[in-house]
Design an enzyme around this catalytic site. Sequence first.
Site, PDB file in Angstrom:
ATOM      1  N   GLY A 142     -25.477 -16.048 -89.375  1.00 59.00           N
ATOM      2  CA  GLY A 142     -24.046 -15.799 -89.304  1.00 59.00           C
ATOM      3  C   GLY A 142     -23.205 -17.056 -89.110  1.00 59.00           C
ATOM      4  CG  HIS A 155     -22.465 -11.670 -88.948  1.00 57.36           C
ATOM      5  ND1 HIS A 155     -21.882 -12.533 -88.057  1.00 57.36           N
ATOM      6  CD2 HIS A 155     -23.757 -11.542 -88.547  1.00 57.36           C
ATOM      7  CE1 HIS A 155     -22.758 -12.917 -87.146  1.00 57.36           C
ATOM      8  NE2 HIS A 155     -23.910 -12.323 -87.426  1.00 57.36           N
ATOM      9  CG  ASP A 156     -18.362 -13.109 -89.107  1.00 60.88           C
ATOM     10  OD1 ASP A 156     -17.358 -12.462 -89.449  1.00 60.88           O
ATOM     11  OD2 ASP A 156     -19.165 -12.718 -88.239  1.00 60.88           O
TER      12      ASP A 156
END
Length: 269
Positions: A198, A180-181
Amino acid sequence: MNSLLKFRKPLSSYLTSLSLHRFSSTLNYVFEETKEATSFIHPTAVVHPKAVIGQGVSVGPFCTIGSSAKLGNGCHLHPSSHIFGNTELGNHCILMTGAVVGDDLPGRTVIGSNSIIGHHAVVGIKCQDMKYKLGDECFLDMGDNNEIREFTSIHRSSKSSDRTVIGDNNLIMGSCHIAHDCKIGNNNIFANSTLLAGHIIVEDYVHTAGAIVVHQFCHIGSFSFIGGGSVVSQDVPKYMMVSGGRAELRGLNLEGLRRRGFHVTEVLD
């Protein structure tokens, strides 16, 4: 007079040949245009009537296309590949057998044109971050000309104010993970089992060898190289080569710089 007739006959033959060639070219153009405009959906595929399907799309057996999906022209879904949620595919994308793109979550997944999603790759699904709250919007934006190979996983953002981003012209080999991200730039090569936690930033023209791990929030600079089996827990400066169980600087990425067209004087400076 005879010489004039001899001249006119080849000229007439040439004009006829030219006309036939132009007619043949026109037919080929019309055929290709018609081929591009005609879509094929296998009878066993499940395509929601609200899905937007472009021209020349091919959907193989046992595929699934959800109600909010948008497929650009010329996309090709191999058997048992699936598109869920608010997902947009650009023109001429290919989903190999078993690929899953998108998720039935708030937010969106965007895949740019001319991208390939490999066998059983999972792209644009819910992140594995405990701070994600079910019902929050989450996003993945991927550019053009990316090749995502088999069994790779790429997750959406962990919150609505952020997004996972992948640029253009990246090769992400088998069994990689992008969490994520993350923010991935352009023209990168990630070898098999490259694992990114992440919030990692990877700039452009980065090359990783196989089975490497990068700790969350690290920043990997352009034109750098990460050796096989490395564990990266700190930022990697531009142009550098790192490797090791706890990765250390090993000097300039000279071979990578040479391959990218850097002159020796630029390297020495």
